[in-house]
Scaffold this motif. Structure first.
Motif, PDB file in Angstrom:
ATOM      1  N   LEU A   1      -5.800  32.297  36.555  1.00 12.79           N
ATOM      2  CA  LEU A   1      -6.897  32.198  35.605  1.00 12.79           C
ATOM      3  C   LEU A   1      -6.754  33.291  34.555  1.00 12.79           C
ATOM      4  O   LEU A   1      -6.097  34.307  34.778  1.00 12.79           O
ATOM      5  CB  LEU A   1      -8.253  32.280  36.309  1.00 12.79           C
ATOM      6  CG  LEU A   1      -8.634  33.573  37.034  1.00 12.79           C
ATOM      7  CD1 LEU A   1      -9.302  34.560  36.090  1.00 12.79           C
ATOM      8  CD2 LEU A   1      -9.573  33.263  38.177  1.00 12.79           C
ATOM      9  N   HIS A   2      -7.358  33.025  33.408  1.00 10.01           N
ATOM     10  CA  HIS A   2      -7.459  34.003  32.328  1.00 10.01           C
ATOM     11  C   HIS A   2      -8.938  34.105  31.973  1.00 10.01           C
ATOM     12  O   HIS A   2      -9.649  33.095  31.972  1.00 10.01           O
ATOM     13  CB  HIS A   2      -6.704  33.549  31.075  1.00 10.01           C
ATOM     14  CG  HIS A   2      -5.260  33.283  31.276  1.00 10.01           C
ATOM     15  ND1 HIS A   2      -4.339  34.289  31.449  1.00 10.01           N
ATOM     16  CD2 HIS A   2      -4.566  32.123  31.332  1.00 10.01           C
ATOM     17  CE1 HIS A   2      -3.140  33.752  31.595  1.00 10.01           C
ATOM     18  NE2 HIS A   2      -3.249  32.434  31.533  1.00 10.01           N
ATOM     19  N   CYS A   3      -9.383  35.294  31.652  1.00 10.23           N
ATOM     20  CA  CYS A   3     -10.776  35.444  31.246  1.00 10.23           C
ATOM     21  C   CYS A   3     -10.952  36.710  30.415  1.00 10.23           C
ATOM     22  O   CYS A   3     -10.075  37.575  30.371  1.00 10.23           O
ATOM     23  CB  CYS A   3     -11.709  35.456  32.452  1.00 10.23           C
ATOM     24  SG  CYS A   3     -11.404  36.765  33.624  1.00 10.23           S
ATOM     25  N   ILE A   4     -12.087  36.770  29.766  1.00 17.21           N
ATOM     26  CA  ILE A   4     -12.499  37.966  29.033  1.00 17.21           C
ATOM     27  C   ILE A   4     -13.859  38.379  29.574  1.00 17.21           C
ATOM     28  O   ILE A   4     -14.773  37.556  29.664  1.00 17.21           O
ATOM     29  CB  ILE A   4     -12.587  37.712  27.515  1.00 17.21           C
ATOM     30  CG1 ILE A   4     -11.205  37.365  26.949  1.00 17.21           C
ATOM     31  CG2 ILE A   4     -13.178  38.937  26.800  1.00 17.21           C
ATOM     32  CD1 ILE A   4     -11.211  36.988  25.469  1.00 17.21           C
ATOM     33  N   TRP A   5     -13.946  39.648  29.959  1.00 13.51           N
ATOM     34  CA  TRP A   5     -15.191  40.229  30.445  1.00 13.51           C
ATOM     35  C   TRP A   5     -15.606  41.360  29.517  1.00 13.51           C
ATOM     36  O   TRP A   5     -14.755  42.104  29.013  1.00 13.51           O
ATOM     37  CB  TRP A   5     -15.017  40.858  31.819  1.00 13.51           C
ATOM     38  CG  TRP A   5     -14.763  39.973  32.969  1.00 13.51           C
ATOM     39  CD1 TRP A   5     -14.722  38.607  32.992  1.00 13.51           C
ATOM     40  CD2 TRP A   5     -14.506  40.407  34.309  1.00 13.51           C
ATOM     41  NE1 TRP A   5     -14.458  38.173  34.266  1.00 13.51           N
ATOM     42  CE2 TRP A   5     -14.319  39.259  35.094  1.00 13.51           C
ATOM     43  CE3 TRP A   5     -14.416  41.654  34.920  1.00 13.51           C
ATOM     44  CZ2 TRP A   5     -14.049  39.322  36.450  1.00 13.51           C
ATOM     45  CZ3 TRP A   5     -14.149  41.710  36.265  1.00 13.51           C
ATOM     46  CH2 TRP A   5     -13.973  40.553  37.029  1.00 13.51           C
TER      47      TRP A   5
END
Length: 167
Positions: free
Chosen positions: A60-64
């Motif tokens: 997965l890829h995400c921005i927090w």
């Protein structure tokens, strides 16, 4: 214990790539309900904003965005990985090093993180996240992939519904 060079900016916005140990697995989409719950529980225990995400079968890829005064994303990922692992059936195929560290052998030990530095950097990473299912051949357009925040960005007018489609 290794001391990895990590950009630690309290209240920062970070891009992450987190992968399963078995890159041929489809566990993340098969058990998307467990992953969603693990992310929810991690956010409840140690708040952060999930700005964008795409979940593929094996990574997965995400921005927090972390709260002001807080730069500890590692503990949040440890929480997500632990809660996801606990929701799955146990297997007996652990290596000695995994058993010693009380790991389940589900996740790669490390993850990749990048501090978002400015608006252009954020835009490039958002594009990367939302185009990823197309890049990997899981969909012909970002809007076809159900495990993504792309729809939220279309609703907000950031992307058109046909953005990133393969012709």
């Amino acid at each position: 214990m290794p001391n990895y060079r990590r950009a630690r900016v309290p209240g920062g916005q970070y891009f992450f790539t987190v992968a399963l140990a078995d890159r041929s697995s489809t566990l993340l989409v098969e058990r998307i309900d467990c992953l969603r719950l693990a992310l929810h529980m991690a956010r409840k225990a140690r708040p952060f904003v999930m700005d964008a995400i795409v979940v593929l079968p094996d990574h997965l890829h995400c921005i927090w965005t972390l709260p002001d005064g807080d730069s500890n994303f590692a503990i949040r990922w440890a929480h997500v990985k632990t809660m996801f692992g606990r929701s799955l059936e146990k297997t007996n195929s652990l290596r000695e090093s995994q058993a010693k560290r009380r790991e389940r052998g589900i996740w790669q030990r490390r993850f990749w993180e990048h501090l978002i530095r400015n608006d252009e950097d954020q835009r490039r990473h958002l594009d990367y996240i939302h185009f990823n299912p197309v890049k990997h051949g899981w969909a012909k357009s970002p809007g076809e992939w159900p495990f993504s925040s792309f729809g939220r960005f279309v609703a907000r007018g950031v992307y058109s519904g046909d953005w990133g489609g393969v012709v």
